[in-house]
Motif scaffolding. Structure first.
Motif, short mmCIF file in Angstrom:
data_model
loop_
_atom_site.label_atom_id
_atom_site.label_comp_id
_atom_site.label_asym_id
_atom_site.label_seq_id
_atom_site.Cartn_x
_atom_site.Cartn_y
_atom_site.Cartn_z
N UNK A 682 21.60 -13.28 -19.01
CA UNK A 682 20.45 -12.78 -20.06
C UNK A 682 20.87 -12.03 -21.51
N UNK A 683 20.13 -12.92 -22.55
CA UNK A 683 19.67 -11.97 -23.29
C UNK A 683 18.43 -11.62 -23.82
N UNK A 684 18.44 -9.79 -23.63
CA UNK A 684 16.43 -8.92 -23.26
C UNK A 684 16.63 -8.27 -24.49
N UNK A 685 15.31 -9.74 -25.16
CA UNK A 685 14.70 -8.91 -26.69
C UNK A 685 13.23 -8.18 -26.74
N UNK A 686 13.19 -6.94 -27.48
CA UNK A 686 12.50 -6.27 -27.49
C UNK A 686 12.18 -5.51 -28.70
N UNK A 687 10.60 -6.48 -29.49
CA UNK A 687 10.54 -6.87 -30.96
C UNK A 687 9.52 -5.89 -31.25
N UNK A 688 9.30 -5.26 -32.71
CA UNK A 688 8.42 -4.26 -32.98
C UNK A 688 8.28 -3.24 -31.84
N UNK A 689 7.52 -1.86 -31.82
CA UNK A 689 7.82 -0.74 -31.30
C UNK A 689 8.55 -0.63 -30.77
N UNK A 690 8.82 -1.11 -29.21
CA UNK A 690 9.06 -1.22 -28.44
C UNK A 690 11.01 -1.13 -28.80
N UNK A 691 11.20 -2.31 -30.07
CA UNK A 691 12.53 -2.38 -30.16
C UNK A 691 12.76 -1.08 -30.49
N UNK A 692 11.94 -0.33 -31.54
CA UNK A 692 12.79 0.47 -31.82
C UNK A 692 12.41 1.91 -30.94
N UNK A 693 11.84 1.91 -29.71
CA UNK A 693 11.81 3.13 -29.36
C UNK A 693 13.35 2.60 -27.73
N UNK A 694 13.61 1.19 -28.32
CA UNK A 694 14.37 1.18 -27.15
C UNK A 694 15.89 1.59 -27.82
N UNK A 695 16.10 0.64 -29.24
CA UNK A 695 17.45 1.14 -30.01
C UNK A 695 17.22 3.22 -29.87
N UNK A 696 16.55 3.73 -30.24
CA UNK A 696 16.53 5.41 -30.02
C UNK A 696 16.67 5.72 -28.73
N UNK A 697 16.79 5.43 -28.05
CA UNK A 697 16.59 5.62 -26.60
C UNK A 697 18.35 5.53 -26.62
N UNK A 698 18.93 4.65 -26.85
CA UNK A 698 20.52 4.30 -26.88
C UNK A 698 21.27 4.82 -27.57
N UNK A 699 20.48 5.20 -28.92
CA UNK A 699 21.49 6.03 -29.72
C UNK A 699 21.62 7.81 -29.03
N UNK A 700 20.44 8.17 -28.54
CA UNK A 700 20.59 9.32 -27.93
C UNK A 700 21.02 9.82 -26.09
N UNK A 701 21.56 8.49 -25.57
CA UNK A 701 21.81 8.41 -24.74
C UNK A 701 23.77 8.55 -24.69
#
Length: 701
Positions: A682-701
């Motif tokens: 599956x491809x799990x997509x987060x939209x809007x603010x949840x997506x921004x938070x997920x991207x930020x967490x990924x960058x700092x991982x």
């Protein structure tokens, strides 16, 4: 061992070959052939097996769903049908519920009966509500009615006698008499099709069955013969509206139970793939070429209801269609799809659908004779689709034809081509969102509490924008999304629903008698499943009943204990009913006798093959990026990377905007969204603010 799934839609026929040992599946989309649906199926199977180099002798089961019978009902293309009913009840189909679905509309269009008045004839007979005979059946009147109908060219007859649910003897005798006189006449008995109270609903259901029964027999005989000629000797199973399977003979007997078979498969598929993402609360959204379907999956199960309306005069208005007493997965169908035609209305406003270019001639960009602008034409001009790889490369789209079609609409509006193409995309998405809001609210839910799981050829393309309009933050796109409904066919267990009217008060009920009534229904259901899966099938039985307070006009379906029943059963049943009543109406009446109107049995048997476990790449080789494409989101344009889904390994993170292509569908990830490829595929997509938070967490991982 391989399973073959066939799903006929309004625009495409999906063929899926699934290897039950390896989990590998291959798929093909063939343009549906409305004039001869079986020929499209045969062409699709031949193409798929030739492409895969696979021998048809390895197929162990064939599972099929089709919209053929639904479309015949809606478009009034069924058989010449007659009705023989109790004297004095000839006009039941037109009297209906004596209720207007729009109280203040003086020009209210009502659904026209499937049988015109000249073909609705009467027989002398009458039963009391308890099944006792008040007027014996007059054989001469039955035969006279049958002779008159045959003389007018009728090929299928519905027998609907008053209170036949309580005693089928008169209908059975009338059927015997007619069969002896006219052996070629196809008969449908209300005591077999819908043996429950409410004269109009029972008559409407039986007439609908009679209306499509000759078509079902002809089509299923033809398809069975075609499969045999291809060398496929495996048994053919048909998908039912309730999400279960049955054998061909049962499908021929009661084809009205197949009306929502395709959408039901989509809901099963969404439930399965949602579970692989640990998500049990879903809105299952399937967008095809002609219609969009939306089903609500709550706590891992789609809702099954026991009433359906076909051919509504107003698509979203209850009571404006033909009522059918069948078990079906609860869903809505929206007149929106890839082939939906865009046009300006009398006020100059842009409208999309419900008219569709279908598969013949199809959208203008198909270059098959279509000239009107459609959703697919707009999507192509917005950069969402690849003209060379559409539908797995089985057809090449014409950008020039799309520009001509949409260009005429743009000229009328005095707008640019990209603006009108974007308008088509936005309008069709808002149309679907509006219908979804109403449907979810009617079920007592908030769409924001659900994830949106997208399937169908167009679901992944429109899903993220639809989710945004509904306030949904999570979108799930399964592998093989374009043929997910066909995959869902492979998930279905055998299922049989049976119902009988008992109309008894709970207080003072003879529990031995009730246990016997349930046992008879269970015996009928077990026999059908045994005929479908064999005598060794593992069968599960669930009991339910339609309960109400004495004096009420409508019932609440309540789960019943498994049985056997005795004197202590009444309290448990009453408490279950009161709990359900409070859940629906938010209160419990202080007093009130309860009565059982209908008893119901749902029997299910294990799926006819192994569990569905589609193989997905755990690792991938090669660069998934195949290029970039200029795409338009609203008023802004972006250069978006184009990714090959087959090369996306588990754990891959994708920031929008992006386009992810696979053979049968295209997933559009908008700006500010963030997607993750899960181990399940599956491809799990987060939209809007949840997506921004997920991207930020990924960058700092």
């Amino acid at each position: 061992m391989s399973a073959l799934a066939i799903d006929i839609g309004g625009t495409f026929t999906d063929i899926v070959l699934y290897d039950e040992t390896t989990g590998r599946f291959a798929a093909h989309k063939e343009l549906t052939t409305p004039a001869d649906p079986a020929s499209g199926v045969v062409a699709g199977i031949q193409h798929l097996f030739a492409r895969e180099g696979t021998d048809v002798s390895g197929v162990t089961r064939v599972v099929h769903a089709t919209t053929l019978f639904t479309n015949a009902l809606i478009e009034r293309r069924g058989a010449a049908t007659g009705l023989i009913t109790t004297a004095g009840f000839r006009d039941t189909l037109e009297i209906g519920h004596e209720r207007k679905y729009e109280l203040y509309d003086l020009h209210l269009p009502l659904p026209q009966p499937l049988v015109r008045r000249a073909l609705r004839l009467e027989a002398s007979e009458r039963l009391a509500p308890d099944g006792t005979v008040e007027i014996p059946l007059d054989a001469a009147s039955v035969l006279a009615a049958a002779d008159a109908l045959v003389a007018q060219g009728v090929e299928s007859v519905a027998l609907c006698f008053l209170h036949a649910y309580a005693n089928p003897a008169h209908e059975q005798e009338a059927a015997r008499l007619i069969a002896e006189r006219h052996p070629g006449l196809i008969l449908s008995l209300s005591s077999e099709v819908a043996p429950q109270i409410r004269e109009f609903d029972r008559s409407s259901t039986t007439v609908a069955n009679a209306y499509v029964k000759p078509l079902a027999e002809k089509y299923l005989n033809r398809l069975s013969g075609d499969l045999a000629r291809l060398g496929i000797s495996a048994p053919l199973f048909m998908m039912l509206s309730n999400g279960g399977l049955t054998h061909v003979d049962e499908a021929k007997r009661v084809p009205v139970q197949l009306l929502e078979s395709g959408p039901a498969a989509g809901a099963l598929s969404a439930t399965f793939f949602g579970g692989r993402s640990d998500c049990r609360d879903l809105l299952a959204f399937d967008l095809g070429g002609t219609t969009a379907k939306l089903a609500l999956v709550n706590d891992g199960e789609p809702l099954v209801v026991h009433r359906f309306e076909a051919g509504r005069e107003r698509r979203f208005t209850a009571g404006s269609g033909l009522p059918l007493s069948i078990s079906t997965i609860e869903l809505i169908e929206i007149g929106a799809g890839g082939g939906s035609i865009a046009a300006h209305d009398a006020l100059g406003l842009l409208k999309v659908g419900p008219r569709s270019a279908s598969s013949v001639p199809g959208p203008a960009c198909y270059a098959r004779g279509g000239t009107e602008p459609t959703v697919t034409d707009g999507n192509l001009l917005l950069g969402y689709l690849d003209a060379e790889t559409f539908a797995g490369g089985t057809m090449r789209l014409s950008t020039e034809a799309a520009e001509r079609a949409v260009g005429r609409l743009a000229e009328e509006a005095g707008l640019s081509l990209p603006a009108v193409a974007g308008g088509i995309h936005a309008v069709v998405n808002e149309t679907m969102a509006a219908a979804a809001r109403v449907h979810v609210a009617e079920q007592g839910h908030d769409p924001r509490d659900f994830a949106l799981l997208v399937t169908g050829g167009g679901g992944p393309l429109h899903g993220c924008d639809l989710a945004r309009r509904l306030g949904i933050s999570r979108v799930i796109c399964p592998p093989g999304a374009g043929v997910a409904s066909a995959l869902g066919l492979l998930l279905a267990p055998a299922r049989v629903d049976r119902v009988a009217t008992v109309a008894r008060r709970l207080e003072g009920l003879d529990w031995t008698w009730l246990e016997g009534a349930y046992a008879r229904l269970e015996q009928e259901a077990r026999a059908v499943i045994a005929a479908t899966l064999g005598d060794a099938a593992d069968i599960t039985i669930r009991r339910a009943a339609d309960l109400r307070f004495v004096g009420q006009g409508y019932e609440l379906i309540t789960e019943m204990p498994a049985g056997p029943y005795g004197e202590g059963t009444g309290g448990a049943i009453r408490e279950a009913f009161l709990a359900g009543y409070e859940r629906v109406f938010s209160r419990r009446p202080a007093v009130g006798a309860v009565e059982i109107i209908n008893i119901r049995v749902a029997a299910t048997g294990g799926a006819a093959g192994n569990r569905l476990d589609p193989a997905v790449p755990r690792t991938a080789s090669g660069d998934p990026r195949t290029g970039t494409r200029r795409v338009r989101f609203g008023a802004s344009e972006h250069m978006a990377p184009v990714l090959d889904r087959r090369r996306l390994a588990a754990g891959t993170q994708i920031a929008g905007p992006a386009i992810i292509e696979e053979a049968m569908s295209t997933l559009l990830i908008p700006p500010a969204a963030h997607a993750t490829v899960e181990a399940s595929g599956n491809i799990d997509i987060l939209l809007g603010q949840p997506a921004a938070r997920a991207a930020e967490q990924h960058e700092h991982a």
